[in-house]
Design an enzyme around this catalytic site. Sequence first.
Site, PDB file in Angstrom:
ATOM      1  N   ARG A 156       0.922  -1.241  -0.018  1.00 51.15           N
ATOM      2  CA  ARG A 156       0.109   0.039  -0.174  1.00 51.15           C
ATOM      3  C   ARG A 156       0.869   1.228   0.023  1.00 51.15           C
ATOM      4  O   ARG A 156       0.491   2.244  -0.482  1.00 51.15           O
ATOM      5  CB  ARG A 156      -0.945  -0.139   1.204  1.00 51.15           C
ATOM      6  N   ASP A 169     -15.530  10.630  10.044  1.00 49.75           N
ATOM      7  CA  ASP A 169     -14.694   9.659   9.415  1.00 49.75           C
ATOM      8  C   ASP A 169     -13.419  10.265  10.080  1.00 49.75           C
ATOM      9  O   ASP A 169     -13.187  11.623   9.826  1.00 49.75           O
ATOM     10  CB  ASP A 169     -14.835   9.236   8.342  1.00 49.75           C
TER      11      ASP A 169
HETATM   12  C1  LIG Z   1     -14.653  -0.402   6.746  1.00 53.50           C
HETATM   13  S1  LIG Z   1     -14.999   1.501   6.791  1.00 53.50           S
HETATM   14  C2  LIG Z   1     -16.465   1.060   7.580  1.00 53.50           C
HETATM   15  C3  LIG Z   1     -17.720   2.024   7.016  1.00 53.50           C
HETATM   16  C4  LIG Z   1     -19.178   1.835   7.397  1.00 53.50           C
HETATM   17  N1  LIG Z   1     -19.194   2.374   8.965  1.00 53.50           N
HETATM   18  C5  LIG Z   1     -19.432   0.467   7.071  1.00 53.50           C
HETATM   19  O1  LIG Z   1     -19.806  -0.414   8.191  1.00 53.50           O
HETATM   20  O2  LIG Z   1     -19.749   0.231   5.965  1.00 53.50           O
HETATM   21  C6  LIG Z   1     -14.289   1.844   8.356  1.00 53.50           C
HETATM   22  C7  LIG Z   1     -13.770   3.533   8.627  1.00 53.50           C
HETATM   23  O3  LIG Z   1     -13.339   3.673   9.693  1.00 53.50           O
HETATM   24  C8  LIG Z   1     -12.864   4.762   9.540  1.00 53.50           C
HETATM   25  N2  LIG Z   1     -11.896   4.928  10.791  1.00 53.50           N
HETATM   26  C9  LIG Z   1     -10.688   4.012  11.102  1.00 53.50           C
HETATM   27  N3  LIG Z   1     -10.168   4.472  12.221  1.00 53.50           N
HETATM   28  C10 LIG Z   1     -10.873   5.665  12.809  1.00 53.50           C
HETATM   29  C11 LIG Z   1     -10.598   6.565  13.818  1.00 53.50           C
HETATM   30  N4  LIG Z   1      -9.727   6.279  14.639  1.00 53.50           N
HETATM   31  N5  LIG Z   1     -11.684   7.529  13.709  1.00 53.50           N
HETATM   32  C12 LIG Z   1     -12.554   7.452  13.090  1.00 53.50           C
HETATM   33  N6  LIG Z   1     -12.855   6.764  11.903  1.00 53.50           N
HETATM   34  C13 LIG Z   1     -11.815   5.856  11.851  1.00 53.50           C
HETATM   35  C14 LIG Z   1     -11.841   4.654   8.359  1.00 53.50           C
HETATM   36  O4  LIG Z   1     -11.216   5.942   8.023  1.00 53.50           O
HETATM   37  C15 LIG Z   1     -12.927   3.825   7.469  1.00 53.50           C
HETATM   38  O5  LIG Z   1     -13.610   4.884   6.662  1.00 53.50           O
END
Ligand SMILES: C[S@@+](CC[C@H](N)C(=O)[O-])C[C@H]1O[C@@H](n2cnc3c(N)ncnc32)[C@H](O)[C@@H]1O
Length: 280
Positions: free
Chosen positions: A40, A150
């Site tokens: 990545r 996010d």
């Molecule tokens: C796999 S996506 C899930 C999206 C949605 N909630 C779903 O279930 O389809 C995970 C998201 O969590 C966000 N994320 C990861 N660490 C985070 C943090 N410390 N604070 C806020 N968001 C975070 C990532 O940027 C990503 O967009």
Amino acid sequence: MLAIHQESLSSSDFERIAAYVFCRAGLRLTDNKRSMVEGRLRHRLKALKLATFEAYTDYVFGPQGQLESVYLVESLTTHKTHFFREQQHFDYLRQHYLPLWVDRPNNASRTLKVWSAGCSTGEEAYSLAMLLLEWNQYHQKIKFEVYATDISRAVVVKAVNGLYREAEVSDVPLALRQKYFLRSVANTNVVKMGPELQSCVSFGTLNLLNDHYTLPGRFDIIFCRNVLIYFDRPTEEKVINQLCRKLKPQGHLFLGHSESITGLNVPLDTLGATTYKLKG
Ligand SMILES: C[S@@+](CC[C@H](N)C(=O)[O-])C[C@H]1O[C@@H](n2cnc3c(N)ncnc32)[C@H](O)[C@@H]1O
């Protein structure tokens, strides 16, 4: 030239990167993720014209690295999502939660506050808004607000723009697409969230690891799905407790399909798989 970008990531550079993303975003990178990290980040070396991962880590953690550290976290976070993902939570809201909400006399004058925490590119938040708009068409109307946040600015920008490829909206029933989406005349492969839908959702950036969440007030419903899975257990416990402090009495928390509160010290009662209610 060939040697450039073929360089591999040493364990000491991997450990520096893993320690940083854990501290900044809670992301847990075990040693078996080393080749994923290498893959990545290769495009970042290319973009910065750096020959080795060592030069990259020196740069990103050096005095000029602040902006790059954002790209670093972006590159290693998973943003996979789709409309009406884990349909059972939307069914639960429609069949159980909202009928009870409208039955409570005090709620007539209240606003139902919903938060999609870790919203990625916005599909979850727009799905919640569509569910509520649909409810209002056929039942006693509910005033509502959907907030969505996010850690990643890039995904929030995409969410605010509300532009998706046709394939990305294929999970949305046709009747809803016709009602709430606009189709680009210039590019038939692009769909835009319509103004009614967009006006229901407020997007912003927020790191769930922060000690205080700068969102106004408390929420009736929090979706924090498929976010905690990347954290270790103490971080999960800390974040869930923080989310609980942002829930109103009777507030509901929804987690992702492979997340659970088992073994965590958190003030929640289990209503069903990955569906929880604030204790008390
Ligand atoms: C796999 S996506 C899930 C999206 C949605 N909630 C779903 O279930 O389809 C995970 C998201 O969590 C966000 N994320 C990861 N660490 C985070 C943090 N410390 N604070 C806020 N968001 C975070 C990532 O940027 C990503 O967009």
